[in-house]
Each structure stands twice: as structure tokens, then as C-alpha cells.
Design a protein around this motif. Structure first.
Motif, short mmCIF file in Angstrom:
data_model
loop_
_atom_site.label_atom_id
_atom_site.label_comp_id
_atom_site.label_asym_id
_atom_site.label_seq_id
_atom_site.Cartn_x
_atom_site.Cartn_y
_atom_site.Cartn_z
N SER A 224 -0.41 2.74 7.35
CA SER A 224 -1.86 2.28 7.33
C SER A 224 -1.95 0.89 6.95
CB SER A 224 -2.70 3.40 6.28
OG SER A 224 -1.94 3.29 5.18
N ASN A 225 -1.15 0.01 6.83
CA ASN A 225 -1.51 -1.42 6.44
C ASN A 225 -1.64 -2.37 7.72
OD1 ASN A 225 1.02 -2.60 6.92
ND2 ASN A 225 1.85 -1.91 4.72
N SER A 226 -2.23 -3.59 7.53
CA SER A 226 -2.33 -4.26 8.85
C SER A 226 -1.20 -5.02 9.43
CB SER A 226 -3.49 -5.40 8.40
OG SER A 226 -3.00 -6.32 7.37
N ARG A 227 -0.12 -5.18 8.12
CA ARG A 227 1.06 -5.77 8.87
C ARG A 227 1.59 -4.81 9.56
NH1 ARG A 227 6.50 -7.73 5.50
NH2 ARG A 227 4.94 -9.57 4.87
N VAL B 293 0.94 -1.18 -0.01
CA VAL B 293 -0.06 -0.24 0.00
C VAL B 293 0.85 1.27 0.09
CG1 VAL B 293 -2.22 -0.94 1.11
CG2 VAL B 293 -0.12 -0.27 2.59
N SER B 294 0.28 2.36 -0.29
CA SER B 294 1.15 3.26 -0.47
C SER B 294 1.54 4.15 0.98
CB SER B 294 0.37 4.65 -1.24
OG SER B 294 -0.64 5.00 -0.80
N GLU B 295 0.92 3.69 1.92
CA GLU B 295 1.20 4.25 3.06
C GLU B 295 1.75 3.32 4.18
OE1 GLU B 295 0.56 7.11 5.52
OE2 GLU B 295 -0.77 8.53 4.51
N ASN B 296 2.89 3.47 4.85
CA ASN B 296 3.38 2.40 5.66
C ASN B 296 2.48 2.32 6.99
OD1 ASN B 296 5.62 1.22 4.62
ND2 ASN B 296 7.00 2.90 5.25
N PRO C 181 7.16 6.59 7.20
CA PRO C 181 8.52 6.79 7.51
C PRO C 181 9.21 5.47 6.76
CG PRO C 181 7.26 5.77 9.41
CD PRO C 181 6.22 6.03 8.24
N ALA C 182 10.48 5.65 6.55
CA ALA C 182 11.52 4.61 5.90
C ALA C 182 11.75 3.50 6.62
CB ALA C 182 12.76 5.32 5.50
N PHE C 183 10.73 2.39 6.41
CA PHE C 183 11.12 0.92 7.14
C PHE C 183 12.49 0.68 6.46
CE2 PHE C 183 6.45 0.01 8.21
CZ PHE C 183 6.63 0.99 9.22
N GLN C 184 12.73 -0.70 7.03
CA GLN C 184 14.33 -1.48 6.71
C GLN C 184 14.32 -1.64 5.30
OE1 GLN C 184 14.28 -5.53 8.36
NE2 GLN C 184 16.68 -5.24 8.52
#
Ligand code: COA
Lengths: 196, 1021
Positions: free
Chosen positions: B556-559, B551-554, B888-891
Motif C-alpha cells: 500500500s505504499n506509493s513506491r 509503512v506497515s504494508e508493502n 509479501p517479503a521483498f528483497q
């Protein structure tokens, strides 16, 4: 399950389950190897069940011991120790505690002590380590003397300056008349430089 | 001034100390002119070795070679020691040359003075330290011959021959000679012990200790007859019961193993029966002195042999033995009793005899259960309050039929029939049967029982079915869950949610016991309920893995929701259980996933790693640190030692490797001295593992990358570290690196047939040799193309090594790029960068190799490499441009950004490097380099732009709220946690904690993005 085997040098790569616990110190390689070089039969581990991903099983406990007497130049000292077995380290991983492993491992060292005709088994334990003390008392060890300020730190109190050790002993077969144990050892205080 | 031999030498050594080598040489020449001695010659050579000129250094080496070839050999040990020091100055660490020169001098010295024991021992030790096994062998042989009364030297000689024969140093043709000799000689000593009439007075030439017996076995295994090992162990004078063996358990282990391998089932069965009987029988002084014979390996061998003998009577005997051990009158320690109980479970599974039926009639409903299930349940009743019950039972539960598992699940769910029976013998209590009560969780035993139940539920409801579904995935991507009957994928959302909710509720009850347990905990303790929290986190992590949508937003996803929930739970369990390293290990991983470098580091530091742990566990934080958080970490929370920089930490790890060599050498010698021959071979294994360690390679690479990234300069020790810590034989196709990493200390409740939880929860591929090798290549290229003048001397050597390794690796890499190997061990960005580096290597080596230019297809070949490089750089830019969810930038984002920047920057330098070579480079390369330069600059541009997007995004406000909304979503949505689960999780942390924690997460993101400011377009050359 309980299964023992000698500690192999390569076990240092796998002893994190015991050594990540704060009550167990991780020393440099020299420490472990020097015990293996001198007393390989007194360094024993207990394993947990194996699985396909970990066929050799995980290390759940170990004991490091030695057999020796004080050096001969010490013989006239009142603190001279005759040939005896010593528990240098005994640790059980937090997930394998209260299963009797510590008792089993220390019995194995006592047996080796008898096999090699030692007078007694001894060890140092922190004054605050009540669990270990009850383990040893339950096995017939008694306090032989108190070593003042033997430990330079106190893991349960970062403010403390240091901690006393109890030097506990259990006589082996050779000491048939109990020459090397005391019933009132708590009263005997010595300094760290007196113990060898 | 350790080398002082004569007072007249004092001025020489004073000059050496003052680094006035010219003066020192003058003085030594003067003394030599008066009275030439070997010692003074050696002093002179040593002083010359200290001179900086390369010509002096090579003269020293030539001199050493001449010395070896001289007729008269050196007998002055002090002189040899000096030559050794000189050698170290000239060719540090060059083992082969050491052997040819110093090793040979030492051996010659022993030959000249064979009766001087002290000198011989020193030389022996020096050769061992250098792993110069051939000379060590010769010296040991001389010691044995010249000191025939020494028992030790006989074994030193045998050990040395065997060491040499089993090492790669021994020419193939000689292996059998030395191996055969060691085996023949120790065989004779064994025969002497065997034939001895008085075991108290064994002859010098005989086997006398357990370690010698172990050596006998080791040598016989490699060079003896196949049946000989067991024959020795069966012998009265050499076996585990012999006087010589002194009861060493290692010999019993060997004997049981070899009997199994030799299919001696009847004998093995009888032996185990005897051992187990002896274990429970008291001796004259009423002690169970042989209790350790009831080791699990004896039970296992007992059961194995019975299964091979295929008759019920054997099982009956085992049953009788189990009963005897479990008899309350038998006073054997509980650790051993537990083995008998577990043997009873195994026996039930192994035999079709319904052994437990007779037994369980007393235990209420257990009696009605099928025998195997009943055995499991009985064990659980008895040992459910021991932490290890789950591990003990796991494999048996896996072996149950699915209908049996379903019944077990019902019992686990209802918690019926699982408690310890109050009265082991007697009529069943009718009450207990129907009672299905909510378990109390106020004592450690009750909590541990609950934990074992939950873990078993997890196994039966989740892990086993997941594994089964995975096996049939290709045939059928959708499944009907056997537990909840709903439709599901590999992971069943409904089951995982149910379990997560139940176990976190139980955790909450257990920790809110009015502080009864919690208050009594010492700072070094852990809360007994921790595993409930860990189990919940595991369920949540698996739930997160269900969502693979992008998804386009980090946030806002269920993960993200599930993983943030797992993080919150573990983090809030930590203050109660600071010593629980499994909480910390999981947190490092989760924070890494979220790109929270400083928080991952905080969790990592709670592990307080030391010494060898730096080899086995550093990977959890430092693997890929340069493409995750290459800049200094500024957060410093709990604990004092937080200020160390990343580089310092990596260097501390590197110190471990350097120090451990000394430690191993020292103890190798000690082991010889104390006759611990078996230990010597184990130490060699440790050396091999440490010298080829994954983690050592990782530390060098990450250290260099971080240094380069933060300072734009070449790390001062870059080259020497490579020599010191990267195995010299790394490029040989036979060399493999050693993966010493500890993956097992992570919590793992998965089915033993399935991947471990550590593997399941890798959000990014784990440590892998392919990646480390590729990293080493990229490191070499980066050093070669680096514009810094400091490296000029080293570059040619590096270039040569690139060329040399090209041939040896060509084939394997050609294969790997076709089959896409690396795709499992690397991220997409790393794979693309990897292809780019390989292309750079080919261009560097081939475009400058004039011998190739004349070949017909050279031009098109080179073009091929160039377009490969350009395309990969472009692909990387494309990959970055397509990444949407970056704030935000995830790994994954950080990894792509930093990897791309690094390869882009190297490519820019690469072009400049080739341009600087003028006409020595193939003519079309200039044009090609230009295009590559453009692609590289564009890539860096894309990186910089992407970073700006992240920074800008983070600068906008409201992130704390967004985190909180993500952890506890307001409304229920498909794919997201149910309202019940959200509520259950919400109960654990309090509001203040949540606010603070969310703030820390956001801070950590911002801190992480600070690393972007280091990335700039390289200034024009
Ligand atoms: C001390 C330690 C080794 C005990 O290991 P263990 O395998 O759990 O001990 P055992 O199961 O063999 O227990 C033997 C006896 O010790 C006593 N004991 C052990 N743990 C106890 C506890 N938590 N509370 C009270 N008594 C305890 C009991 O008397 C017990 O007998 P029981 O279980 O039959 O009542 C373990 O707690 C440990 O590793 N601690 C950290 C390292 C350490 O302190 N080592 C000792 C250095 S000298």
C-alpha cells in the motif's frame, strides 16, 4: 561519432552491447584470443562516445577477420582458396545500427586485405539474413557459392533443421581480372565439408 | 598410455591403469635393477605420486628437489614430463614450487641440449604455461643465441625479458637490469630499421612488423627515455606511415596521444589537418582509401590543438575542413560524415566565433538561436533519426547555459524546428516556423526522432537539475523546480510524472500502428519504440525513490505502485522485443526488489548468457542469491534450459574460469609463434582479471552457502573450489579483486556527470570488495565450525589461515569498523552479521592461543570480543523484530531473514566447536559461549517466527486483487501517481495480460516463501 581501434583482449568484458543480441554468437575465450594471437590487426571495434562513468566509451560494433589460404595439402582440390581475407564476425549493437558502421568496418578489412596482398575478401552469411546480404551487395560483394546446410540452426525458426549459407566474395586489387568471383554464384552448390 | 617409451614398459602402465600401484612399482624396480634410466626413475616417481599416503607424496617432492640439485641434468624430456605429472599429483597448482623444481629441470635440460630446437620450444612453452617467467626468459635467451638466423627468437627473448622485468616475480633489484636489457636490445633493432637503405630486405636483427613496433612502444614506455616513444613514432621508418607499420591504426592512435601529452600543439594541428584532408581525397582509382583518417580521435585532437593554440585562424581552418567533409560532393561514408557534423558542434562550443550563425541562416528559427544551442539543434535535425544522436549530444547539452537549456526544452516540448530541413539551402519556409504538430510515429525514423526528443527532455528537465540539486543538498533540502516552478526535492515529482505520461502515451501510439511495424518484426528484432517504454520505466523508478517513508504494508505504499507500474510496462514490451536485453536487465532488478525470485530468474534467463558473459553479468541475478532465493527455483516458463538448478548454474560459471586458463595459455603460445607480441600482454591482463574476479569469488561463496542451506552438509568441493577460484594472494594487503562486472549495458540516459541509472536503481548495495572479503571470512568460519566430520583434516589449515590473515587485515578492518565502511556496500543485516563474524574469528584465534593468555588484558579482551558477538546477534534479532512491512517479503526482508539465519546457525556451531576443544580453550570461554549460544538460538527463533508471519500472510487470499489495486490505484492520493499517469500506464497492457501477470507475481512470492521451510533450529549436538 565514429571511432575505431583494435580490439583488446580485455574488451571481452565489455562486448555485451553487441553480444547480447541473438544474432551474435558468444564463443569461448579461445576463439577471440586465437584471432588476437594470429591477426590482431584484423580485429577492430567501433566505440560510442565516452563519459565520466565510462571513459573508454562503449563498444558499439566489431569485426573479426583473418588472412589465410587453405592448407597446402588442399591445393589440388577444386575448393582450394588462395590467400584471402575472411570476415569471421561482423556485428553492430542494436542501438548503433544503420549508421554505416558495418560498412566502415568491412572497408577496413578490405584495406588490410590489399595491404597484405590478398586476392579477395569472403564471408558466410545466412540465407535468411537479408539485411547483411544487402549490406554486402551494396559494397560490391557477390555470391560465389551456396553452402547447403552450413548452419546447424536457424535463429528465426526453432523448428528448422538448419540453414544454407551464402559464400559471398569481393575481389581485391590483386585479382585485377576477376578470376576469383562469379556473377552467378547462386547456381553453385557445395556441401559444408567442401568449404574450408 | 601416452608415456610409453619401450614395449617392455607395457606391463607397468597396465598396472598403473588398473590402479595396482604396488604391482607397478614392483615391475619398475625390476626393470631399474636391470638397466637404470632417467625415464624409469621418473616412472617410479610418478607411480609413487599416485599413492595415497602423505609420506609418499612428500617423498616424491623431496626426490624432485634432489633431482634439481644433482650435478648431471636430465635430458630426457619424457622423464621431465613424468616428473611434472608427479608434481601435479603431489602439489597441484603450487606455482612457486613448480618453478623451483620442474621449471628448473626444464631449464637445465635446455642448457644440456641447446641445439635441440624442439625440446627447447617445449620447455619454453611449459614455463610460459606456468607463468615461470625467469626460466622462460633464460630459454628464450638460449634460443636466440643458438639459432642466430631466427628473427622470431630475438623478439621472444626481448619479450620474455620484459615480461619478467614487469612481473612481481622479478626481484626489485633485477627489474632495471632485465627491463634495461630488453629496452636496449629492441632499441638496437629499431636503429637497424631506421638506418636500413632497403626496406624490402631488412636485416634479421631489425624491426619488421607492426606488432614489433607496438612492442617497441610498450617497452620504451616502461624502460626508455620519456621522449623516445614519440621520437620513434615520428620516424619515417618506424612511425605509422612506415612500410613496416603496414597502416596499423593502433600506431596512429599512439602517435596522436603522445603528441597531445607532449604539448606539441602546432605539429598536432598540422598533422590532423593533413590526415583529415587525405581522408576525403580520392586516390587514382577514385577511392577514398584513407577515409578512416577522419576517425573521431583525429577531429578531437584537431580541436584540442586549436584550443591550445589560441587563435581564431585555427578554428577557421577546422571550419573549412568540416565544410569540405560535409560538402555533398564529398563522397566519404556516412559514418565519417557524422564525425564532421559532430566536430562542427564541438567547434561551436569550443570557439566563441559564432561559426554556425553564417550557416544556419537558412534553417528558419535556428538562425535566431544562440550559436551553441543552434549547433545542437542542427545536429538533431540532421541525425535525430539515428539512435545515437542522444549519446552524441548529451555532453553538449550539459554544457549549455541554463537559459539555453530552457529554450531547448521549449523546442523539444513543442517539437518545433527539430525535423530535418526539407531543403538544406534556400529561403526558410514561413509555414514550418509556426507549425507545432503532433509528431507521427509510424516509421522507425519518426519513432527514433521522438525517442531522442524524450531523452533530451529527460536530461534537461530531470537528470541535470537532479544532479545540480544533489550538489547543493546540504545547503538546501527543498528546491523550486526550474522547469515546472513547483517546489520539489531532488527528484521533481511533477516533471517526472509529466514525462512518464507523455512518453508512455507515445509508446502506446507507436506500438498500436495497426501493427505496421510490429507485424514486420522478426523474432530476433526489437521494436524501435522500446526506449520510450524504458524511459517511462526510469521515470517511474525515480518516482518510487521519492517515497522513503516506511509503512506497515508493502503493497500500500506509493513506491510499490510506481515500481509495479514500471515492471508491468517492461514486461508487456518484452513479447514484441524478446531480444531487447535492456528490458530483461531492468526486469531482473525490479523482480529482485519485489522478492520474486522465480520471475527475476525468468527475466535473467532471457539474456541467454554464455561463456565470458557469465563473469560479467552473473551478478545481476546471483549476487546474494543465497540471501534472496537459496532454494531450488521451481518456476519454469519460457525456453528450454530452465531446469538447471542454481548450483548447476554457478558451477557452469566456475567451469568458465577453469577452462579459460587453458585457453589463455594456449593462445599465449600461439601469440609467440605468430609474433603477436602486443597480444601477449593483453592476455596477461585477462588472466589477472579472471583470476581475481569479483564474480568468481561470488560464485564460490554463493555456491557453498546454497549448498549448506539446502542440504545441511558441507559442499563436497568447498575447499578445492576455494583453492581453485579464490586467488592465492587474496589476503595480501596489496591484492585487490577485479570488478569485471558489466554495469554499462543497463540503459542509461542520465547526465554524464551524475551516477548512472544502474547505480541509481540499486535497491540494495551493489557488488563490492569489502562484502566479498567479509563473505570469504564468514565462509572460512562456517567451514571451521561445521560439525561435519569430513572436514576434520582441512580445519587446522583453515584455522591457521584465519590466524595468518588476522595480522594483515587487522589494521584495515580496525579502521573500517570505526568509520563504518561497509555501510555503503552492505545491508544493515549484513553489516551486523559482518561484525559478528569478525568477533567469531577473533575468539577462535585468540581463545586457543595459549601464548596470549598470559597477557595482562587478555581476559578483558576476550570478554570484549564475546560481548561484541552477543550484542550483534541481539541487534540482528532486534532488527528483524522491528521489521513491519514483511508480507509479501521483498528483497530487504529476505536478505535480513536469510542473513540472520546463517549467522545464527554459524554461531550455534561456533559454540559447539569451542566446547569441543576442551582445555585448549581459555577457561572463561565456556561460560561466554553459553551466552552466545543462547543469543544465537533466540535469533533463529525470531527468524522462524518472522517467516511464519510471512507465510501466514501469503496464505490469506486476495493477493492478486491487492497487486492490481496497487498498480492502478482507484483514487488519487498525495505521493501516488496522478490519475492521468495511471490511465496512461493502464492503456499499455490488456486485461488478460494484467490478470495473468498479477497471478505470476503472487505465485512467485509464494514460491519464494517456500525457502523458509529449510530454516530450522539446529538439532542438539
Ligand atoms: C548486418 C549488420 C552488421 C549491419 O550493420 P549496420 O552498421 O547497421 O549497417 P550499415 O549502417 O553499415 O549499413 C550499410 C548498408 O547495409 C544495408 N542495411 C543495413 N541495415 C539494413 C536494414 N535494416 N534494412 C535494409 N538494409 C540495411 C543498407 O544497404 C545500408 O546502406 P544505407 O544505410 O546507406 O542504406 C547489423 O544489422 C548486425 O549487426 N546484424 C546482426 C549480426 C549480423 O547479422 N552480422 C552479419 C553476419 S555476416
Amino acid at each position: 561519432m565514429t571511432s575505431l581501434r583494435p580490439f583488446h583482449a580485455t574488451d571481452v568484458f565489455k562486448f555485451n552491447p553487441t553480444n547480447l543480441d541473438p544474432l551474435t554468437e558468444t564463443y569461448d575465450l579461445n576463439f577471440y584470443l586465437s584471432y588476437l594471437a594470429r591477426w590482431p590487426h584484423l580485429f577492430t571495434i567501433a566505440l560510442s562516445p565516452s563519459s565520466p562513468s565510462n571513459p573508454s566509451g562503449q563498444i558499439s560494433a566489431y569485426i573479426m577477420g583473418k588472412l589465410e589460404s587453405s592448407p597446402s595439402y588442399y591445393i589440388t582440390s577444386p575448393h582450394y582458396l588462395p590467400f584471402h581475407a575472411h570476415i569471421t564476425a561482423l556485428t553492430v549493437s542494436p542501438s548503433a545500427r544503420r549508421l554505416g558502421l558495418a560498412r566502415t568496418l568491412s572497408s577496413s578489412l578490405e584495406q588490410a586485405g590489399d595491404e597484405y596482398d590478398a586476392w579477395f575478401v569472403d564471408l558466410f552469411v545466412r540465407k535468411s539474413n537479408l539485411i547483411a546480404q544487402s549490406l554486402y551487395k551494396g559494397m560490391g560483394y557477390s555470391v560465389f557459392r551456396v553452402v547447403k546446410g552450413y548452419y546447424s540452426d536457424d535463429p528465426s525458426d526453432p523448428e528448422a533443421e538448419g540453414e544454407d549459407a551464402w559464400d559471398m566474395r569481393k575481389r581485391l586489387k590483386r585479382d585485377a581480372d576477376g578470376r576469383h568471383v562469379r556473377g552467378d554464384g547462386e547456381r553453385f552448390e557445395v556441401m559444408p565439408e567442401d568449404v574450408w | 598410455m601416452d608415456n610409453l617409451q619401450d614395449r617392455q614398459d607395457v606391463p607397468i602402465w597396465n598396472a598403473v591403469e588398473a590402479k595396482n600401484y604396488k604391482q607397478a612399482l614392483k615391475l619398475v624396480d625390476k626393470r631399474l635393477a636391470k638397466k637404470p634410466t632417467d625415464y624409469l626413475e621418473a616412472v617410479k616417481t610418478y607411480i609413487r605420486s599416485l599413492l595415497p599416503q602423505a609420506s609418499e607424496k612428500s617423498a616424491v617432492f623431496i626426490h624432485l628437489e634432489e633431482l634439481v640439485n644433482r650435478k648431471s641434468s636430465l635430458s630426457d624430456l619424457a622423464a621431465i614430463d613424468l616428473y611434472e605429472d608427479a608434481f601435479e599429483e603431489v602439489l597441484p597448482g603450487a606455482r612457486e614450487s613448480w618453478i623451483k623444481t620442474i621449471g628448473e629441470l626444464r631449464w637445465q635440460c635446455v642448457k644440456t641440449l641447446p641445439k635441440q630446437e624442439d625440446i627447447c620450444l617445449k620447455c619454453f612453452r611449459a614455463c610460459l604455461d606456468r607463468d615461470d617467467l625467469d626460466h622462460a626468459r633464460q630459454i628464450a635467451n638460449s634460443l636466440e643465441k643458438n639459432f642466430p638466423k631466427s628473427h622470431s627468437y630475438i623478439f621472444w627473448n626481448i619479450t620474455s625479458m620484459f615480461l619478467f622485468a614487469s612481473s612481481p616475480q622479478c626481484p626489485e633489484s633485477q627489474k632495471r637490469i632485465w627491463g634495461g636489457l630488453s629496452s636496449g636490445q629492441i632499441g638496437k633493432l629499431a636503429a637497424a630499421t631506421r638506418e636500413a637503405t632497403d626496406l624490402k630486405q631488412l636485416p634479421v636483427r631489425s624491426i619488421q612488423t607492426p606488432q614489433e613496433l607496438l612492442l617497441l612502444d610498450r617497452i620504451t614506455e616502461t624502460f626508455g627515455q620519456p621522449d623516445q616513444r614519440l621520437e620513434y613514432l615520428q620516424d619515417l621508418h618506424l612511425g605509422p606511415e612506415s612500410a613496416v607499420a603496414k597502416g596499423d591504426w593502433a600506431l596512429w592512435i599512439l602517435k596522436l596521444k603522445l603528441m597531445r601529452e607532449a604539448n606539441r600543439w602546432q605539429e598536432l594541428f598540422d598533422l590532423c589537418g593533413t590526415l583529415l584532408k587525405r581522408a576525403r581525397e580520392a586516390n587514382d582509382s577514385n577511392q577514398l582509401a584513407e577515409a578512416s583518417f577522419s576517425d573521431w580521435i583525429v577531429w578531437e585532437a584537431y580541436l584540442k590543438s586549436a584550443s591550445k593554440l589560441e587563435s581564431h585562424k585555427y578554428y577557421d581552418q577546422i571550419r573549412a575542413e568540416v565544410e569540405a567533409h560535409l560538402d555533398p560532393a564529398c563522397k566519404i561514408d556516412k559514418a565519417w560524415k557524422r564525425n564532421a557534423s559532430l566536430a562542427s558542434v564541438k567547434l561551436t562550443f569550443a570557439s566563441s566565433t559564432a561559426f554556425s550563425q553564417n550557416h544556419s541562416a537558412a534553417n528558419g528559427e535556428v538562425a535566431e538561436l544562440p550559436p551553441r544551442l543552434s549547433a545542437v539543434v542542427q545536429y538533431l535535425q540532421k541525425y535525430g533519426d539515428a539512435n545515437t544522436a542522444y549519446d552524441d549530444l548529451r555532453q553538449y547539452v550539459e554544457a549549455l547555459e541554463s537559459n539555453e537549456r530552457a529554450r531547448l526544452l521549449i523546442m523539444l516540448d513543442a517539437n518545433t524546428g527539430l525535423e530535418r530541413p526539407q531543403q538544406p539551402i534556400g529561403p526558410s519556409e514561413p509555414e514550418a516556423k509556426s507549425k507545432s504538430e503532433v509528431p507521427k510515429l509510424s516509421t522507425a525514423d519518426q519513432i527514433t526522432r521522438a525517442i531522442n526528443r524524450f531523452k533530451l527532455k529527460y536530461l534537461v528537465m530531470c537528470s541535470i537539475p537532479e544532479h545540480e540539486r544533489k550538489q547543493s543538498l546540504e545547503a538546501k533540502p527543498d528546491f523550486k523546480c526550474i522547469t515546472c516552478k513547483g517546489s520539489c526535492g531532488i527528484f521533481c515529482q511533477a516533471c517526472l510524472e509529466k514525462l512518464a505520461e507523455e512518453s508512455i502515451n507515445s509508446y502506446q501510439i507507436a506500438v498500436n500502428d495497426d501493427g505496421q511495424i510490429t507485424k514486420s518484426l522478426l523474432t530476433t528484432d526489437r521494436h524501435p519504440a522500446d526506449d520510450l517504454c524504458v524511459l517511462t520505466a526510469m521515470c517511474l523508478i525515480k518516482l518510487a525513490l521519492i517515497d522513503t517513508s516506511s509503512v506497515s504494508e508493502n503493497l500500500s505504499n506509493s513506491r510499490t505502485t510506481y515500481l509495479l507500474q514500471a515492471t508491468v510496462l517492461l514486461e508487456s514490451a518484452w513479447p514484441r522485443s524478446k531480444s531487447n536485453f535492456q528490458l530483461s536487465l531492468m526486469l531482473v532488478r525490479l523482480y529482485s526488489y519485489f522478492g520474486c525470485g522465480s520471475l527475476a530468474m525468468r527475466a535473467f534467463q532471457r539474456l541467454f548468457l554464455k561463456q565470458i558473459q557469465l563473469d560479467t553479468l552473473s551478478y545481476t541475478m546471483f549476487d546474494r542469491i543465497s540471501s534472496f532465493h537459496p532454494h531450488p527455483i521451481s518456476d519454469s516458463s519460457d525456453g528450454p534450459s530452465q531446469t538447471r538448478t542454481l548450483i548447476e548454474q554457478l558451477q557452469k560459471q566456475q567451469q568458465l574460469y577453469k577452462k579459460s586458463r587453458e585457453h589463455i595459455n594456449k593462445n599465449n603460445w600461439l601469440a609467440f609463434k605468430h609474433g603477436s607480441y602486443n597480444a601477449i600482454f593483453e592476455f596477461r591482463e585477462v588472466t589477472q582479471k579472471l583470476s581475481h574476479s569479483f564474480s568468481a569469488v561470488m560464485s564460490v561463496i554463493e555456491n557453498n552457502k546454497i549448498h549448506r542451506f539446502t542440504t545441511n552438509t558441507v559442499p563436497a568441493s568447498a575447499i578445492s573450489q576455494m583453492h581453485d577460484l579464490i586467488p592465492a594472494d587474496i589476503d595480501s594487503p596489496e591484492t585487490t579483486l577485479s570488478d569485471n562486472n558489466d554495469y554499462e549495458t543497463f540503459p542509461n540516459y542520465e547526465s554524464s556527470l551524475a551516477p548512472t541509472f544502474e547505480e541509481l536503481s540499486r535497491f540494495i548495495p551493489g557488488p563490492a570488495e569489502t562484502r566479498y572479503r567479509l563473505n570469504l571470512l564468514s565462509e572460512k568460519i562456517s567451514l571451521i565450525v561445521d560439525p561435519s566430520p569430513e572436514l576434520s583434516g582441512e580445519k587446522t589449515i583453515l584455522e591457521q589461515s584465519l590466524k595468518q590473515t588476522l595480522d594483515s587485515q587487522k589494521q584495515s578492518w580496525a579502521a573500517s569498523s570505526k568509520s563504518g565502511v561497509g555501510s555503503k556496500s552492505m545491508t544493515r543485516a549484513e553489516q551486523l552479521a559482518g561484525h559478528a563474524y569478525r568477533a567469531m574469528r577473533l575468539i577462535i584465534t585468540e581463545s586457543c592461543d595459549q601464548a596470549l593468555w598470559a597477557k595482562g588484558d587478555f581476559k578483558s579482551r576476550l570478554e570484549g570480543h564475546n560481548s561484541e558477538l552477543r550484542e550483534r546477534l541481539e541487534e540482528l534479532a532486534g532488527l528483524l523484530e522491528e521489521m513491519e512491512a514483511v508480507v509479501p517479503a521483498f528483497q530487504d526482508t529476505l536478505n535480513a531473514v536469510y542473513t540472520a539465519y546463517e549467522v545464527g546457525r554459524t554461531a550455534v556451531y561456533f559454540c559447539r566447536f569451542l566446547n569441543g576443544k576442551g582445555k585448549t580453550v581459555y577457561e572463561t570461554q565456556t561460560e561466554a559461549s553459553k551466552k552466545i549460544g543462547e543469543a544465537a538460538e533466540r535469533l533463529i527463533q525470531v527468524v522462524v517466527e518472522k517467516c511464519a508471519v510471512v507465510k501466514k500472510g501469503l496464505d490469506e487470499g486476495g493477493w492478486i486483487d491487492k497487486v492490481l489495486e496497487s498498480v492502478f490505484p482507484e483514487s488519487e492520493q498525495p505521493g501516488f501517481p496522478s490519475a492521468l499517469l495511471v490511465e496512461a500506464v493502464r492503456q499499455v497492457p490488456d486485461e488478460v495480460f494484467m490478470e495473468e501477470w498479477a497471478g505470476e507475481v503472487v505465485e512467485s512470492w509464494k514460491e519464494s516463501a517456500a525457502g523458509f521451510s529449510y530454516m530450522k533450529m539446529p538439532s542438539k549436538a
